[in-house]
Design a protein around this motif. Structure first.
Motif, PDB file in Angstrom:
ATOM      1  N   ARG A   1       0.897  -1.264  -0.082  1.00 58.46           N
ATOM      2  CA  ARG A   1       0.149   0.153   0.096  1.00 58.46           C
ATOM      3  C   ARG A   1       0.915   0.935   0.111  1.00 58.46           C
ATOM      4  O   ARG A   1       0.464   2.213  -0.534  1.00 58.46           O
ATOM      5  CB  ARG A   1      -1.198  -0.022   1.241  1.00 58.46           C
ATOM      6  CG  ARG A   1      -2.102  -0.591   0.956  1.00 58.46           C
ATOM      7  CD  ARG A   1      -3.287  -0.731   2.083  1.00 58.46           C
ATOM      8  NE  ARG A   1      -3.404   0.611   2.411  1.00 58.46           N
ATOM      9  CZ  ARG A   1      -4.011   0.707   3.705  1.00 58.46           C
ATOM     10  NH1 ARG A   1      -4.507  -0.202   4.492  1.00 58.46           N
ATOM     11  NH2 ARG A   1      -4.261   2.112   4.374  1.00 58.46           N
ATOM     12  N   HIS A   2       1.983   1.226   0.880  1.00 59.91           N
ATOM     13  CA  HIS A   2       2.793   2.350   0.798  1.00 59.91           C
ATOM     14  C   HIS A   2       4.398   1.737   0.981  1.00 59.91           C
ATOM     15  O   HIS A   2       4.535   0.819   1.498  1.00 59.91           O
ATOM     16  CB  HIS A   2       2.622   3.562   1.677  1.00 59.91           C
ATOM     17  CG  HIS A   2       2.482   3.033   3.225  1.00 59.91           C
ATOM     18  ND1 HIS A   2       3.582   2.494   3.835  1.00 59.91           N
ATOM     19  CD2 HIS A   2       1.310   2.933   3.760  1.00 59.91           C
ATOM     20  CE1 HIS A   2       3.065   2.355   5.365  1.00 59.91           C
ATOM     21  NE2 HIS A   2       1.626   2.319   5.203  1.00 59.91           N
ATOM     22  N   GLU A   3       5.166   2.674   0.090  1.00 58.54           N
ATOM     23  CA  GLU A   3       6.586   2.255   0.284  1.00 58.54           C
ATOM     24  C   GLU A   3       7.169   2.276   1.780  1.00 58.54           C
ATOM     25  O   GLU A   3       7.739   3.281   1.725  1.00 58.54           O
ATOM     26  CB  GLU A   3       7.347   2.921  -0.746  1.00 58.54           C
ATOM     27  CG  GLU A   3       6.881   2.624  -2.189  1.00 58.54           C
ATOM     28  CD  GLU A   3       7.402   1.180  -2.537  1.00 58.54           C
ATOM     29  OE1 GLU A   3       8.504   0.777  -2.335  1.00 58.54           O
ATOM     30  OE2 GLU A   3       6.525   0.679  -3.474  1.00 58.54           O
ATOM     31  N   GLY A   4       7.211   1.554   2.800  1.00 58.70           N
ATOM     32  CA  GLY A   4       7.949   1.519   4.004  1.00 58.70           C
ATOM     33  C   GLY A   4       9.180   1.183   3.909  1.00 58.70           C
ATOM     34  O   GLY A   4       9.810   0.479   2.757  1.00 58.70           O
TER      35      GLY A   4
ATOM     36  N   ASP B   1       3.471   3.227  11.142  1.00 61.37           N
ATOM     37  CA  ASP B   1       2.585   2.718  10.112  1.00 61.37           C
ATOM     38  C   ASP B   1       1.929   3.993   9.543  1.00 61.37           C
ATOM     39  O   ASP B   1       1.665   4.478   8.362  1.00 61.37           O
ATOM     40  CB  ASP B   1       1.501   1.871  10.340  1.00 61.37           C
ATOM     41  CG  ASP B   1       0.772   1.191   9.271  1.00 61.37           C
ATOM     42  OD1 ASP B   1       1.415   0.816   8.158  1.00 61.37           O
ATOM     43  OD2 ASP B   1      -0.421   1.232   9.349  1.00 61.37           O
TER      44      ASP B   1
ATOM     45  N   VAL C   1       3.244   7.016   9.466  1.00 67.88           N
ATOM     46  CA  VAL C   1       3.963   7.927   8.868  1.00 67.88           C
ATOM     47  C   VAL C   1       4.466   7.186   7.483  1.00 67.88           C
ATOM     48  O   VAL C   1       5.446   7.663   6.926  1.00 67.88           O
ATOM     49  CB  VAL C   1       5.123   8.642   9.942  1.00 67.88           C
ATOM     50  CG1 VAL C   1       4.274   9.518  10.719  1.00 67.88           C
ATOM     51  CG2 VAL C   1       6.011   7.443  10.501  1.00 67.88           C
ATOM     52  N   GLY C   2       4.134   6.101   7.478  1.00 67.57           N
ATOM     53  CA  GLY C   2       4.738   5.288   6.176  1.00 67.57           C
ATOM     54  C   GLY C   2       5.833   4.748   6.271  1.00 67.57           C
ATOM     55  O   GLY C   2       6.731   4.396   5.315  1.00 67.57           O
ATOM     56  N   MET C   3       6.439   4.442   7.621  1.00 66.78           N
ATOM     57  CA  MET C   3       7.753   3.725   7.480  1.00 66.78           C
ATOM     58  C   MET C   3       7.741   2.379   7.759  1.00 66.78           C
ATOM     59  O   MET C   3       8.875   1.615   7.451  1.00 66.78           O
ATOM     60  CB  MET C   3       8.486   4.509   8.803  1.00 66.78           C
ATOM     61  CG  MET C   3       8.934   5.665   8.803  1.00 66.78           C
ATOM     62  SD  MET C   3       9.884   6.174  10.244  1.00 66.78           S
ATOM     63  CE  MET C   3      11.603   5.577   9.917  1.00 66.78           C
TER      64      MET C   3
ATOM     65  N   VAL D   1       6.450  -1.361   5.867  1.00 64.46           N
ATOM     66  CA  VAL D   1       6.187  -1.993   4.654  1.00 64.46           C
ATOM     67  C   VAL D   1       4.769  -2.552   5.121  1.00 64.46           C
ATOM     68  O   VAL D   1       4.552  -3.418   5.918  1.00 64.46           O
ATOM     69  CB  VAL D   1       7.052  -2.892   4.116  1.00 64.46           C
ATOM     70  CG1 VAL D   1       6.546  -3.917   3.028  1.00 64.46           C
ATOM     71  CG2 VAL D   1       8.340  -2.428   3.862  1.00 64.46           C
ATOM     72  N   ARG D   2       3.838  -2.251   4.288  1.00 60.42           N
ATOM     73  CA  ARG D   2       2.227  -2.513   4.571  1.00 60.42           C
ATOM     74  C   ARG D   2       1.766  -3.337   3.466  1.00 60.42           C
ATOM     75  O   ARG D   2       1.839  -2.796   2.322  1.00 60.42           O
ATOM     76  CB  ARG D   2       1.551  -1.643   5.064  1.00 60.42           C
ATOM     77  CG  ARG D   2       0.058  -1.874   5.596  1.00 60.42           C
ATOM     78  CD  ARG D   2      -0.365  -0.488   6.361  1.00 60.42           C
ATOM     79  NE  ARG D   2      -1.865  -0.682   6.700  1.00 60.42           N
ATOM     80  CZ  ARG D   2      -2.407   0.028   6.802  1.00 60.42           C
ATOM     81  NH1 ARG D   2      -2.257   1.214   6.612  1.00 60.42           N
ATOM     82  NH2 ARG D   2      -3.994  -0.107   6.981  1.00 60.42           N
TER      83      ARG D   2
END
Length: 190
Positions: free
Chosen positions: A4-7, A181, A183-185, A187-188
């Protein structure tokens, strides 16, 4: 597996471990040194050099948003526990606790005495239980014997301390996972 976002980190534990063990003495390799090293062995996540220092700082920033005791227990659990010592004193055998680990365990030992019921008023025993919990190779019952504490009460109080510290760690990891999660750090995956 769609992200979902680049963590960067797979878990909050991985993030804390990285931040606590990131060496401020890392340096950029010269092009010749890189060639001599052979093929790249990095994780591909940009966790070296200034990028690594930045990521470490961002993890610590998120740790600071937690309850103080939750932050302290998470850092104590992942911090480097000992460093070499050249004092040549027979008491340290060439190794000593790092200042960060020693101070964290000391503060946690004081806090468990305030919060947990039926904990022995002997700080050295509480410190020994906490050090053992965080991975130091010490025998709690040997420490209790040195302090004049019988085995049965030592076991009972050690269990109380371990239960308290595990609960604090659990709450801290949950809170940090949510923060990282958000703040996008992390991997989700969906």
């Amino acid at each position: 597996m769609n992200a979902r976002h680049e963590g960067i980190f797979r878990s909050a534990e991985e993030a804390i471990t990285f931040a606590c063990n990131y060496s401020s003495q890392q340096y950029a390799m010269s092009p010749m040194a890189k060639l001599l090293q052979g093929p790249a062995r990095g994780s591909g996540r940009g966790l070296t050099g200034l990028d690594g220092a930045g990521q470490s700082g961002m993890v610590f920033r998120e740790l600071e948003t937690l309850d103080y005791w939750q932050m302290l227990v998470l850092v104590a659990g992942k911090a480097i526990r000992s460093e070499s010592c050249n004092c040549l004193s027979p008491c340290c055998r060439g190794w000593r606790m790092t200042e960060l680990f020693r101070e964290s365990v000391s503060q946690l030992a004081d806090q468990v005495a305030r919060e947990a019921r039926d904990v022995l008023p002997v700080k050295a025993f509480r410190v020994a239980v906490l050090r053992k919990h965080f991975g130091d190779k010490i025998h709690v019952l040997d420490e209790a014997e040195k302090l004049g504490i019988d085995e049965h009460p030592a076991n009972r109080h050690a269990t109380t301390i371990r239960k308290w510290i595990r609960e604090l760690e659990k709450k801290g990891l949950t809170a940090l996972s949510e923060r990282l999660d958000a703040v996008g750090m992390l991997v989700r995956t969906t």
